[in-house]
Design a protein around this motif. Structure first.
Motif, PDB file in Angstrom:
ATOM      1  N   UNK A 208       8.930  10.367   5.270  1.00 20.63           N
ATOM      2  CA  UNK A 208       8.801   9.439   4.153  1.00 20.63           C
ATOM      3  C   UNK A 208       9.353   8.071   4.518  1.00 20.63           C
ATOM      4  N   UNK A 209      10.480   8.114   5.214  1.00 18.63           N
ATOM      5  CA  UNK A 209      11.112   6.867   5.623  1.00 18.63           C
ATOM      6  C   UNK A 209      10.228   6.148   6.638  1.00 18.63           C
TER       7      UNK A 209
ATOM      8  N   UNK B 168       8.657   2.531   6.552  1.00 17.77           N
ATOM      9  CA  UNK B 168       9.008   1.544   7.566  1.00 17.77           C
ATOM     10  C   UNK B 168       7.803   1.070   8.359  1.00 17.77           C
ATOM     11  N   UNK B 169       6.965   2.023   8.769  1.00 20.31           N
ATOM     12  CA  UNK B 169       5.856   1.655   9.654  1.00 20.31           C
ATOM     13  C   UNK B 169       4.587   1.314   8.895  1.00 20.31           C
ATOM     14  N   UNK B 170       4.422   1.910   7.758  1.00 22.85           N
ATOM     15  CA  UNK B 170       3.210   1.671   7.000  1.00 22.85           C
ATOM     16  C   UNK B 170       3.394   0.536   6.016  1.00 22.85           C
ATOM     17  N   UNK B 171       4.142   0.831   4.985  1.00 21.96           N
ATOM     18  CA  UNK B 171       4.269  -0.081   3.865  1.00 21.96           C
ATOM     19  C   UNK B 171       4.966  -1.384   4.254  1.00 21.96           C
TER      20      UNK B 171
ATOM     21  N   UNK C 235       5.249  -7.087   5.443  1.00 24.04           N
ATOM     22  CA  UNK C 235       6.356  -7.874   5.988  1.00 24.04           C
ATOM     23  C   UNK C 235       7.634  -7.697   5.174  1.00 24.04           C
ATOM     24  N   UNK C 236       7.866  -6.462   4.752  1.00 25.94           N
ATOM     25  CA  UNK C 236       9.106  -6.183   4.030  1.00 25.94           C
ATOM     26  C   UNK C 236      10.164  -5.727   5.040  1.00 25.94           C
TER      27      UNK C 236
END
Lengths: 401, 229
Positions: A154-155, A159-162, A167-168
């Motif tokens: 989920x993390x 991190x990699x997707x969303x 650019x968050x």
């Protein structure tokens, strides 16, 4: 002291000391770097599941296309459980209890203007399978706080997707632990309650959202009093996950297991082996360099024997005469320690950069293992140096030629 | 007597009053049938405040005697004791203290450090006890006519000059006994006499005993006893 040093530094061989210095430096760097690299890299393979008991398997029933359409249940019956408990490889069996109510969870950072919300589910396993300290893994109706263990996926998804696409900022596990989730539970009769969720850990192996058994029992009873929860997954504690009889039994019963445990085990084993070899080479070089230093100092003492004798005769104590040599070795050792720690810190920046790109959840800590190892080596080598020099000077006193 | 700040607090109790030789004999002499000596194999006491001359032919164990008493050799038979203590039983720490505060020795081979200058050689010793001031040391150099050699490397000095440097060094500590092993073998009479005067003055001030050895020419002092080794 100045005069003593002026007298005793005669015959110091720069070449020999440089040889010792370089050999000791390389030995030290290799030892410290291997220790540091090992401690840095090992969590990548093992971290996350430390809160679970060591050897466990998760069993599910196979889901087949025909079975799904035929409405064949993939839950475990009481007989299944009983039969499993009787197997010789089983130490303990626990059922995953699924939630019988609707869960929606959201988390966000108001400052960043992010709010994620999703429908989801909870599962729980008996507390004896979870190794989180009890004060964390505890549900209290009054505090309305639910401890949660999330899959690490989920993390990564975030991190990699969303985060990547928008650019968050990427989040580490430590930061995630600080975020509170807003959780809304809805029952079959339409009642609704608000809770706070706290992430207490991440798991590589449990593909579920885990909450304490106490909470689950209470919530199922509260929101779905008429439904009995049937387990679809079992957690089985075993003596040896590689036991052939497990595979045989599972095949016979048509169970499946999420079995990546062995692979991680192999990787860490080889990692340990390689680190051990490198560490051994480093220690060997350090030992050799120690030998070079001792030879060099002994040679120096030998060349200065007459002077040392005279000093002892005019009233210098053996301890005082030994001090310049001890300071010399101590100083060299200290410079070696500082330089090697510096180089390790520098080299570490290169691989941690790669590591944090690959595993953003990894937190870069201070390089304590290298510092501690370095200090241990420094103290051990210096002590041996000091004692050896003391003995050598004492032997000059005893010589009484 | 001056006591340096470095000395141990029990220094006062350590004052040495006598050196007692009981049937002492170098082990290498043990096999000889007959020993004619006023030192070896006798009962002999050196007392504080007295001056002794030990005359010896080569090879009679003059330097051995010095090394036995100074604790850097112990290949002898019999007993040597300081006051009542057998010196064979003394620990390193006690010897270090003795060499700093009780016995001074002018070695026959001087044991100076040729890489250091004359004054550095003296300071190396004097720093241990801080017994003499730099002014006093320079006065000694002047008295012995080597004031111009203060900053010369000892290796560059003649043996006679080195002897004088080593002599000054021997005076730079408190002592109950001072041993001089052939102190004037390479000195002219004038310098020998000056050395004798400085030595007597210092020993008197400290209330110390003087023991001088010689194989021929000897320093002129008011000897209480002359012994044939």
């Amino acid at each position: 002291m100045k005069l003593l040093w002026k007298l005793l530094r005669q015959h110091i061989s720069i070449g020999q000391l440089a040889g010792f210095f370089l050999a000791n430096l390389f030995g030290m760097i290799i030892v410290l770097l291997s220790v540091q690299f090992y401690t840095d890299i090992i969590p990548v393979f093992t971290e996350g599941d430390t809160f679970m008991k060591k050897d466990y398997l998760i069993a599910t029933k196979k889901i087949s296309a025909i079975g799904s359409f035929a409405g064949k249940s993939n839950t475990f019956s009481d007989e299944d459980l009983k039969s499993l408990k009787e197997q010789s490889f089983t130490k303990n069996v626990g059922a995953f209890t699924p939630s019988q109510f609707k869960v929606s969870a959201g988390f966000g950072m108001q400052e960043a203007g992010i709010h994620l919300s999703t429908e989801m589910f909870f599962e729980s396993v008996p507390d004896q399978f979870v190794d989180v300290s009890l004060d964390k893994w505890h549900f209290d109706k009054e505090s309305r706080n639910i401890p949660i263990i999330l899959p690490r996926n989920y993390l990564n998804l975030y991190n990699f997707g969303f985060a990547q696409s928008r650019s968050l900022p990427k989040l580490s596990e430590g930061v995630m632990g600080l975020i509170q989730m807003d959780i809304v539970l809805r029952g079959e009769n339409g009642q609704q309650e608000q809770f706070k969720g706290n992430i207490v850990g991440f798991s590589n192996r449990l593909n579920t959202i885990l909450v304490p058994q106490a909470f689950m029992s209470w919530a199922n009873n509260e929101f779905a009093p008429n439904t009995k929860a049937q387990p679809v997954r079992l957690i089985i504690e075993v003596d040896n996950p590689a036991d052939a009889s497990i595979a045989k039994y599972f095949q016979q019963k048509g169970y499946e297991t999420e079995n990546d445990k062995l692979d991680a085990g192999k990787t860490t084993y080889f990692l340990r082996l390689i680190t051990g070899i490198v560490l051994g080479v480093g220690l060997f070089i350090s030992a050799l360099s120690f030998y070079i230093l001792m030879l060099s100092i002994f040679l120096l003492l030998q060349k200065n024997t007459t002077k040392l004798e005279s000093l002892l005769l005019i009233g210098y104590s053996p301890a005082k005469v030994a001090i310049p040599y001890q300071i010399l070795t101590l100083g060299l050792n200290l410079i070696v320690l500082l330089l090697s720690l510096g180089s390790v810190a520098w080299m570490r920046t290169y691989y941690t950069e790669v590591l944090t790109q690959l595993f953003p959840q990894m937190e870069v800590k201070l390089f304590w293992p290298a510092i501690i190892m370095g200090l241990i080596l420094f103290v051990a080598i210096s002590l041996m140096n000091i004692i050896a020099i003391k003995k050598k000077v004492a032997s000059i006193w005893m010589h009484k030629s | 007597m001056l006591i340096s700040q470095n000395s141990l607090s029990d220094y006062k109790t350590r004052i040495m009053n006598s050196i007692h030789l009981q049937q002492t004999l170098p082990e290498v002499f043990a096999e000889r049938d007959k020993i004619e000596s006023e030192v070896w194999h006798k009962d002999l006491v050196f007392n504080k405040k007295e001056i002794y001359l030990i005359e010896a032919a080569s090879g009679t164990g003059k330097s051995s005697l010095c090394s036995f008493i100074y604790g850097y050799r112990n290949d002898y038979q019999g007993i040597i004791s300081f006051d009542a203590q057998n010196i064979k039983a003394m620990k390193i720490k006690q010897w270090v203290e003795l060499r700093r505060h009780s016995i001074s020795m002018l070695f026959q081979d001087l044991r100076l450090f040729s890489e250091l200058t004359a004054i550095e050689n003296i300071q190396l010793k004097n720093n241990l006890s801080g017994y003499k001031s730099k002014k006093e040391i320079i006065a000694y150099f002047e008295a012995l006519g080597i004031a111009d050699k203060l900053d010369k490397k000892v290796g560059k000095l003649s043996f006679g000059q080195q002897q004088r440097v080593a002599f000054i060094r021997a005076l730079c500590q408190p002592f109950d006994f001072i041993f001089l092993d052939e102190p004037i073998s390479h000195l002219d009479d004038v310098n020998g006499q000056i050395m004798g005067e400085l030595l007597t003055a210092e020993a008197r001030q400290q209330g110390a005993g003087i023991i001088v050895t010689s194989i021929g020419k000897h320093i002129e002092l008011e000897y209480n006893k002359v012994l044939q080794l």
